[in-house]
Write an enzyme that holds these catalytic residues in place. Structure first.
Site, PDB file in Angstrom:
ATOM      1  N   HIS A  73       0.833  -1.220   0.000  1.00 35.98           N
ATOM      2  CA  HIS A  73       0.000   0.000   0.000  1.00 35.98           C
ATOM      3  C   HIS A  73       0.865   1.266   0.000  1.00 35.98           C
ATOM      4  O   HIS A  73       0.518   2.268   0.618  1.00 35.98           O
ATOM      5  CB  HIS A  73      -0.943   0.035   1.205  1.00 35.98           C
ATOM      6  CG  HIS A  73      -1.959  -1.075   1.228  1.00 35.98           C
ATOM      7  ND1 HIS A  73      -3.245  -0.929   0.768  1.00 35.98           N
ATOM      8  CD2 HIS A  73      -1.860  -2.360   1.650  1.00 35.98           C
ATOM      9  CE1 HIS A  73      -3.905  -2.065   0.918  1.00 35.98           C
ATOM     10  NE2 HIS A  73      -3.092  -2.953   1.442  1.00 35.98           N
ATOM     11  N   ASN A 146     -10.162  -3.078   2.659  1.00 40.55           N
ATOM     12  CA  ASN A 146      -9.890  -3.090   1.221  1.00 40.55           C
ATOM     13  C   ASN A 146     -11.192  -2.903   0.452  1.00 40.55           C
ATOM     14  O   ASN A 146     -12.273  -2.934   1.040  1.00 40.55           O
ATOM     15  CB  ASN A 146      -9.274  -4.435   0.810  1.00 40.55           C
ATOM     16  CG  ASN A 146      -7.779  -4.512   1.081  1.00 40.55           C
ATOM     17  OD1 ASN A 146      -7.107  -3.497   1.234  1.00 40.55           O
ATOM     18  ND2 ASN A 146      -7.258  -5.725   1.127  1.00 40.55           N
ATOM     19  N   HIS A 337      -3.713   1.090  11.951  1.00 40.76           N
ATOM     20  CA  HIS A 337      -3.375  -0.149  12.658  1.00 40.76           C
ATOM     21  C   HIS A 337      -4.671  -0.817  13.139  1.00 40.76           C
ATOM     22  O   HIS A 337      -5.404  -0.227  13.934  1.00 40.76           O
ATOM     23  CB  HIS A 337      -2.480   0.231  13.849  1.00 40.76           C
ATOM     24  CG  HIS A 337      -2.003  -0.928  14.665  1.00 40.76           C
ATOM     25  ND1 HIS A 337      -2.050  -2.232  14.225  1.00 40.76           N
ATOM     26  CD2 HIS A 337      -1.441  -0.971  15.904  1.00 40.76           C
ATOM     27  CE1 HIS A 337      -1.556  -3.016  15.153  1.00 40.76           C
ATOM     28  NE2 HIS A 337      -1.187  -2.288  16.180  1.00 40.76           N
ATOM     29  N   TYR A 360       1.275  -4.206  11.916  1.00 42.93           N
ATOM     30  CA  TYR A 360       1.167  -2.799  11.509  1.00 42.93           C
ATOM     31  C   TYR A 360       2.065  -1.877  12.319  1.00 42.93           C
ATOM     32  O   TYR A 360       2.816  -1.074  11.762  1.00 42.93           O
ATOM     33  CB  TYR A 360      -0.301  -2.335  11.557  1.00 42.93           C
ATOM     34  CG  TYR A 360      -1.093  -2.915  10.403  1.00 42.93           C
ATOM     35  CD1 TYR A 360      -1.353  -4.280  10.341  1.00 42.93           C
ATOM     36  CD2 TYR A 360      -1.540  -2.125   9.357  1.00 42.93           C
ATOM     37  CE1 TYR A 360      -2.040  -4.841   9.274  1.00 42.93           C
ATOM     38  CE2 TYR A 360      -2.224  -2.674   8.286  1.00 42.93           C
ATOM     39  CZ  TYR A 360      -2.470  -4.025   8.248  1.00 42.93           C
ATOM     40  OH  TYR A 360      -3.136  -4.573   7.187  1.00 42.93           O
TER      41      TYR A 360
HETATM   42 FE1  HDD Z   1      -2.367  -4.896   5.528  1.00 37.63          FE
HETATM   43  C1  HDD Z   1      -0.901  -1.859   5.211  1.00 37.63           C
HETATM   44  C2  HDD Z   1      -5.333  -3.613   4.340  1.00 37.63           C
HETATM   45  C3  HDD Z   1      -3.776  -8.053   5.536  1.00 37.63           C
HETATM   46  C4  HDD Z   1       0.338  -6.077   7.052  1.00 37.63           C
HETATM   47  N1  HDD Z   1      -2.992  -3.100   4.882  1.00 37.63           N
HETATM   48  C5  HDD Z   1      -2.233  -1.956   4.838  1.00 37.63           C
HETATM   49  C6  HDD Z   1      -3.034  -0.870   4.364  1.00 37.63           C
HETATM   50  C7  HDD Z   1      -4.282  -1.367   4.114  1.00 37.63           C
HETATM   51  C8  HDD Z   1      -4.251  -2.765   4.453  1.00 37.63           C
HETATM   52  C9  HDD Z   1      -5.476  -0.607   3.599  1.00 37.63           C
HETATM   53  C10 HDD Z   1      -2.557   0.549   4.137  1.00 37.63           C
HETATM   54  C11 HDD Z   1      -2.847   1.427   5.312  1.00 37.63           C
HETATM   55  C12 HDD Z   1      -2.501   2.856   4.977  1.00 37.63           C
HETATM   56  O1  HDD Z   1      -3.203   3.468   4.162  1.00 37.63           O
HETATM   57  O2  HDD Z   1      -1.501   3.335   5.511  1.00 37.63           O
HETATM   58  N2  HDD Z   1      -4.164  -5.689   4.959  1.00 37.63           N
HETATM   59  C13 HDD Z   1      -5.271  -4.977   4.616  1.00 37.63           C
HETATM   60  C14 HDD Z   1      -6.412  -5.863   4.571  1.00 37.63           C
HETATM   61  C15 HDD Z   1      -5.967  -7.109   4.887  1.00 37.63           C
HETATM   62  C16 HDD Z   1      -4.561  -6.996   5.150  1.00 37.63           C
HETATM   63  C17 HDD Z   1      -7.821  -5.445   4.240  1.00 37.63           C
HETATM   64  C18 HDD Z   1      -6.726  -8.387   4.989  1.00 37.63           C
HETATM   65  C19 HDD Z   1      -7.916  -8.468   5.458  1.00 37.63           C
HETATM   66  N3  HDD Z   1      -1.806  -6.731   6.125  1.00 37.63           N
HETATM   67  C20 HDD Z   1      -2.539  -7.898   6.090  1.00 37.63           C
HETATM   68  C21 HDD Z   1      -1.815  -8.945   6.761  1.00 37.63           C
HETATM   69  C22 HDD Z   1      -0.646  -8.386   7.223  1.00 37.63           C
HETATM   70  C23 HDD Z   1      -0.663  -7.000   6.802  1.00 37.63           C
HETATM   71  C24 HDD Z   1      -2.297 -10.372   6.941  1.00 37.63           C
HETATM   72  C25 HDD Z   1       0.469  -8.999   7.990  1.00 37.63           C
HETATM   73  C26 HDD Z   1       0.314  -9.903   8.900  1.00 37.63           C
HETATM   74  N4  HDD Z   1      -0.571  -4.120   5.959  1.00 37.63           N
HETATM   75  C27 HDD Z   1       0.388  -4.781   6.642  1.00 37.63           C
HETATM   76  C28 HDD Z   1       1.593  -3.927   6.986  1.00 37.63           C
HETATM   77  C29 HDD Z   1       1.170  -2.536   6.395  1.00 37.63           C
HETATM   78  C30 HDD Z   1      -0.187  -2.831   5.790  1.00 37.63           C
HETATM   79  C31 HDD Z   1       2.871  -4.519   6.504  1.00 37.63           C
HETATM   80  C32 HDD Z   1       2.143  -1.887   5.457  1.00 37.63           C
HETATM   81  C33 HDD Z   1       2.416  -0.518   5.987  1.00 37.63           C
HETATM   82  C34 HDD Z   1       1.631  -0.404   7.190  1.00 37.63           C
HETATM   83  O3  HDD Z   1       0.987  -1.603   7.418  1.00 37.63           O
HETATM   84  O4  HDD Z   1       1.533   0.578   7.888  1.00 37.63           O
HETATM   85  O5  HDD Z   1       1.749  -3.856   8.359  1.00 37.63           O
END
Ligand code: HDD
Length: 705
Positions: A73, A146, A337, A360
């Site tokens: 993202h 999402n 988060h 997160y």
């Molecule tokens: Fe995630 C970012 C949505 C599963 C780990 N995720 C992130 C963002 C969104 C989502 C919208 C961007 C937030 C922003 O605008 O800053 N992610 C989802 C959805 C998931 C999902 C809807 C499933 C239902 N994500 C998911 C899993 C993991 C992560 C299973 C790890 C275990 N996601 C992250 C992250 C991020 C992230 C690596 C990247 C940067 C951040 O969080 O701040 O922690």
């Protein structure tokens, strides 16, 4: 005295600007600087001097301007706004921001793509992130969802794998922001649990026309808890009031080059113009005793709860009404988060959600480089914060007092712990018991029924688009074994679908059906059933040149304005064009700076000289062809009809008899030779724009564009 000339008045205003109190350039220490154009040198042509503290500070700050982008993202756009509940939700949740319909809770939303890096194009085929930070009086609540209601995997431990597979391949860092490559499909072909999500990925959901026209989903099952401590399961849904609409793939691909910032610009401009994006928040509420009444597990994030089984109850509305002042400070530094919840909302045991609750904050500590990220203004809660957390990189709070530990007597015992009934968050006391096992629940093992449900629920056109998307995505896969494995998986979804896909990707069609299609449908899954018929905020290109018919152009522009659509005049050069009667109007964009893919509809007014010029302009003819191919509304009046007849659509749509009839809005083509028809033409044009696209337009494939 003579009037000052342009140059003089420019110099005067520059001088005035320079003298504006408080606007003098300073160093970060507040020392005034009188020249930031030349570094300090020993002599006119001499070497630079180390004592140039202004240069050193400016350069070393610049050298540190970038922080790591989000690992997923990375590309997103943000906006401020507010949320208001329609009526008290006290029966279901004690969350304060869900109680009073007169309260506007401030929000910051960030809408994003997933796979691409921070500078990647907006209109790639991808899931879109839908994050909303609610600044409630009980602390921040982050919704991190999402635009697709399910996910690729069931357990968070697979997240690094799916993301590695999506991202550019590690040896050559290709392709950018695209799933159409071997690694992605190799992984998917070995992960049957991803098949439901894959159906959504290949559908038009991954090509939203606008961030303002897509749904948002919380994906996991969460909990609502009321004042009496009664809990219920809940699924969150955002529905855009403009309805759900999508691009066609060819258009999205072209836009990636013509305007890689298309979605960001669209959101920004809409807010600047007062067309505030609005989304309704809805919930599906499931009583705890109904947890096991479905033929899937509500803790499995690869499953939806069909709206026929549990209807979505609209509970409030979000309005995005203010653009950020500074992209980096707000949109880049904002952190979302899923673990940030407030009393009245709680987690479920979904193993995907549970893993997110760690990832997160960990990711954000790395990205922003400090445990003090909540001090950054965009992340700060609006309610007071008191705790004993100390120091760390960039601690901007000056904490006062002698005691920073608990319990203490010297500090009067502060900050004190709130008893549970005084607004404190108390985790829902669910009883849990079990053996430590590294296994997947049996109830998570059906990977295909809902993929089939999705396929069955699409319209004919949506199905065609899905098959074409599979031809594109898998057509880019070099490994034949991977393509074969994918056809095998599609055969578990639907036999016909597998055959349709196989034929386009050089793989033998499956010999026999694996599982008979259950035949069930869920109408809410089709975009066509989520569409709203409105021309509001749609973009219209008006093609004209010198000699255009003034009233035919201006009356249409006025009608579009009244329908709150945005019209722009496109011509060969920037500047002004002159009508047949001598009135001048400003050109907004040229055939170089605009393209049909940036608009929802095209209008060609009459005026012989204008149309004769357009007829000689290949780009104008291409505009029409391409808009036709992408099923957009096209209107022409008077001599303007000639331009349509010159284009490739003539053989398809405009036979002589049709264009002689006064009007035809058939399949989104509205034409009339009679100048007096301008108002009915405008009316039909606007109605046709409101249909979004005319998918059933015959023979569009014959049009080269
Ligand atoms: Fe995630 C970012 C949505 C599963 C780990 N995720 C992130 C963002 C969104 C989502 C919208 C961007 C937030 C922003 O605008 O800053 N992610 C989802 C959805 C998931 C999902 C809807 C499933 C239902 N994500 C998911 C899993 C993991 C992560 C299973 C790890 C275990 N996601 C992250 C992250 C991020 C992230 C690596 C990247 C940067 C951040 O969080 O701040 O922690």
């Amino acid at each position: 005295m003579s009037e000052p000339n342009n140059e003089q008045s420019k110099n005067q205003s520059l001088e005035q600007y320079r003298q504006e109190p408080g606007e003098y350039l300073t160093t970060n220490q507040g020392v005034r600087v009188n020249n930031t154009n030349d570094s300090l040198k020993a002599g006119e042509r001499g070497p630079s001097l180390l004592e140039d503290f202004h240069f050193l500070e400016k350069m070393s700050h610049f050298d540190r301007e970038r922080i790591p982008e989000r690992v997923v993202h990375a590309r997103g756009s943000g906006a401020h706004g507010y949320f208001q509940v329609y009526e008290s939700m006290a029966e279901y949740s004690k969350a304060k921001f869900l109680q009073d319909p007169s309260v506007k809770t401030p929000v910051f939303a960030r809408l994003s793509t997933v796979g691409g890096s921070r500078g990647s194009a907006d209109t790639v085929r991808d899931v879109r992130g839908f994050s909303v930070k609610f600044y409630t009086e009980e602390g921040n609540y982050d919704f991190v969802g999402n635009n697709i209601p399910v996910f690729f995997i069931q357990d968070a431990i697979k997240f690094p794998d799916i993301v590695h597979a999506i991202k550019p391949e590690p040896d050559n860092e290709m392709p950018q922001a695209a799933t159409a490559h071997d690694n992605f499909w190799d992984f998917i072909s070995l992960m049957p649990e991803s098949m439901h999500m894959i159906m959504w990925i290949l559908s038009d959901r991954t090509l939203p026309r606008s961030y303002r026209m897509m749904q948002g989903f919380g994906v996991h099952t969460f909990r609502f808890v009321n004042e009496q401590g009664k809990a219920r399961f809940v699924k969150f849904h955002w529905k855009p009031l403009l309805g759900v609409h999508s691009f066609v793939w060819d258009e999205a691909q072209k836009l990636s080059g013509k305007d890689p910032d298309f979605h960001r610009r669209d959101l920004w401009q809409a807010i600047e113009m007062g067309d505030y994006p609005e989304y309704e928040l809805g919930v599906q509420i499931i009583e705890e005793e109904d947890e096991f009444k479905f033929d899937f597990d509500i803790l499995d994030s690869t499953k939806i709860i069909p709206e026929e089984l549990v209807p979505v109850k609209p509970i409030g509305k979000m309005v995005l009404n203010r653009n950020p002042d500074n992209f980096f400070a707000e949109t880049e530094q904002v952190t979302f988060h899923p673990a940030r919840i407030v009393p009245g909302i709680d987690f479920s045991n979904d193993p995907l959600l549970q893993g997110r609750l760690f990832s997160y904050l960990d990711s954000q500590h790395h990205r922003l480089g400090s445990g003090n990220l909540a001090n950054i203004p965009i992340n700060q809660p609006v309610c007071p914060v008191h705790n004993n957390q100390q120091d760390g990189v960039m601690q901007t709070n000056i904490k006062t007092g002698k005691t920073n530990y608990f319990p203490n007597s010297l500090g009067g015992g502060c900050p004190m712990m709130a008893p549970g009934n005084m607004g404190a968050f108390v985790h829902y006391s669910e009883k849990v018991q079990g053996h430590k096992i590294r296994e997947r629940s049996e109830s998570f093992k059906d990977h295909f029924s809902q993929a089939t449900l999705f396929w069955n629920s699409l319209s004919k056109v949506e199905k065609e688009h899905l098959v074409q998307a599979a031809h594109f995505e898998l057509g880019k896969v070099e490994s034949k074994e991977v393509r074969e494995r994918m056809v095998d998986l599609f055969n578990h979804v639907d036999f016909e679908l597998a055959k349709l896909i196989a034929v386009g990707i050089g793989v033998d069609s499956p010999a026999k059906e694996v599982t008979p299609n259950h035949g069930r449908k869920s109408p809410a899954l089709s975009i066509e059933n989520q569409a709203k018929k409105s021309a509001k905020s749609r973009r219209v290109a008006i093609l004209a040149s010198d000699g255009f018919n003034y009233s035919q152009l201006m009356e249409m522009k006025e009608a579009l304005k009244n329908a709150t659509a945005q019209a722009e005049i496109i011509s060969k050069f920037k500047g002004t064009i002159r009508s047949a009667n001598g009135q001048e109007i400003e050109v907004d964009k040229t055939f170089l700076t605009a393209a049909s893919v940036m608009y929802d509809a095209i209008y060609v007014p009459g005026g012989k000289q204008s149309v004769d010029k357009l007829l000689m302009e290949g780009d104008a003819v291409h505009f029409i062809n391409e808009a036709f191919k992408h099923c957009k509304t096209i209107a022409a009046i008077g001599e303007g009809v000639e331009l349509l007849k010159k284009s490739e659509i003539k053989g398809v749509m405009l036979n002589e008899s049709q264009s002689k009839t006064p009007l035809t809005a058939d399949n989104g083509i509205v034409t009339s030779y009679k100048a007096s028809d301008i108002l009915p033409v405008a009316q039909e044009f606007i109605q046709a724009i409101a249909q979004h696209r005319h998918w059933k337009r015959e023979a569009k494939e014959m049009v080269p564009a």
